[in-house]
Scaffold this motif. Structure first.
Motif, mmCIF file in Angstrom:
data_model
loop_
_atom_site.group_PDB
_atom_site.id
_atom_site.type_symbol
_atom_site.label_atom_id
_atom_site.label_comp_id
_atom_site.label_asym_id
_atom_site.label_seq_id
_atom_site.Cartn_x
_atom_site.Cartn_y
_atom_site.Cartn_z
ATOM 1 N N ARG A 40 0.777 -1.186 -0.054
ATOM 2 C CA ARG A 40 0.038 -0.017 -0.058
ATOM 3 C C ARG A 40 0.843 1.047 -0.124
ATOM 4 N NH1 ARG A 40 -3.230 -3.027 3.812
ATOM 5 N NH2 ARG A 40 -2.196 -1.566 5.675
ATOM 6 N N LEU A 41 1.936 1.396 0.788
ATOM 7 C CA LEU A 41 2.945 2.395 0.945
ATOM 8 C C LEU A 41 3.430 2.472 -0.598
ATOM 9 C CD1 LEU A 41 4.768 1.914 4.236
ATOM 10 C CD2 LEU A 41 3.233 3.922 3.682
ATOM 11 N N LEU A 42 3.965 1.541 -1.388
ATOM 12 C CA LEU A 42 4.568 1.872 -2.482
ATOM 13 C C LEU A 42 3.423 2.355 -3.725
ATOM 14 C CD1 LEU A 42 6.556 -1.624 -2.761
ATOM 15 C CD2 LEU A 42 7.271 0.835 -2.926
ATOM 16 N N GLU A 43 2.273 1.804 -3.270
ATOM 17 C CA GLU A 43 1.100 2.551 -4.396
ATOM 18 C C GLU A 43 1.019 3.989 -4.186
ATOM 19 O OE1 GLU A 43 -2.623 0.381 -4.019
ATOM 20 O OE2 GLU A 43 -1.516 -1.629 -4.594
ATOM 21 N N GLU A 44 0.906 4.207 -2.669
ATOM 22 C CA GLU A 44 0.757 5.493 -2.533
ATOM 23 C C GLU A 44 2.084 6.406 -2.990
ATOM 24 O OE1 GLU A 44 -1.016 8.867 -0.909
ATOM 25 O OE2 GLU A 44 -1.868 7.128 -0.880
ATOM 26 N N LYS A 45 3.388 5.789 -2.779
ATOM 27 C CA LYS A 45 4.359 6.665 -3.006
ATOM 28 C C LYS A 45 4.521 6.876 -4.810
ATOM 29 C CE LYS A 45 7.885 4.306 -4.475
ATOM 30 N NZ LYS A 45 8.439 4.457 -5.719
ATOM 31 N N ASP A 46 3.629 5.812 -5.386
ATOM 32 C CA ASP A 46 3.729 6.019 -7.106
ATOM 33 C C ASP A 46 2.636 7.253 -7.122
ATOM 34 O OD1 ASP A 46 5.698 3.819 -7.180
ATOM 35 O OD2 ASP A 46 4.117 2.651 -7.619
ATOM 36 N N LYS A 47 1.758 7.178 -6.645
ATOM 37 C CA LYS A 47 0.947 8.197 -6.739
ATOM 38 C C LYS A 47 1.533 9.468 -6.629
ATOM 39 C CE LYS A 47 -3.301 5.432 -5.713
ATOM 40 N NZ LYS A 47 -4.423 5.082 -4.781
ATOM 41 N N ARG A 48 2.209 9.713 -5.700
ATOM 42 C CA ARG A 48 2.661 11.067 -5.105
ATOM 43 C C ARG A 48 3.775 11.417 -6.108
ATOM 44 N NH1 ARG A 48 3.057 11.717 1.346
ATOM 45 N NH2 ARG A 48 0.812 11.053 1.667
ATOM 46 N N ILE A 49 4.311 10.409 -6.576
ATOM 47 C CA ILE A 49 5.485 10.667 -7.666
ATOM 48 C C ILE A 49 4.732 11.076 -8.920
ATOM 49 C CG2 ILE A 49 7.143 9.720 -9.218
ATOM 50 C CD1 ILE A 49 8.270 7.921 -6.971
#
Length: 122
Positions: A90-99
């Motif tokens: 979930r953190l990786l998904e959120e990181k990708d969205k923020r990038i």
């Protein structure tokens, strides 16, 4: 307590000749199944018998008290690892969205700067 007769039962149930088990164990030609069934086999030998049948060594023992599984640290750790993996995903998904959002904002800023450089205002 050890119950070697279970070995005989497994041989009969699976229609396996005694000699096949003895050959697997690498016993001498004059060895007999009775030595394993009636004797007190070593853990190493009993482990090979269990491997031959594809069963746990517990099968060959009668217990006065039924086996009770205690919560193991391994099972708990496994669940904790699964939860941590889900959280990291979930953190990786959120990181990708923020990038992606930051890249879009960067493009907007760059295009605004380009227009300003050309004398245009927003």
């Amino acid at each position: 307590m050890y119950n070697g007769n279970i070995i005989r039962q497994l041989l009969v149930e699976r229609n396996i000749p005694n000699k096949e088990l003895l050959r697997y164990l690498g016993t001498e030609a004059n060895a007999s199944l009775a030595q394993i069934v009636n004797g007190n086999p070593t853990v190493k030998r009993l482990e090979k018998v269990a491997d031959f049948f594809g069963v746990s060594m517990d099968v060959f023992f009668e217990r006065e008290k039924p086996f009770k599984a205690y919560p193991s640290a391994h099972g708990d750790n496994e669940q904790q690892y699964k939860e941590k993996i889900e959280l990291l995903e979930r953190l990786l998904e959120e990181k990708d969205k923020r990038i992606l959002l930051l890249e879009q904002m960067n493009q907007l800023v760059n295009s605004a700067e380009s227009r300003t450089d050309l004398g245009q205002t927003i």
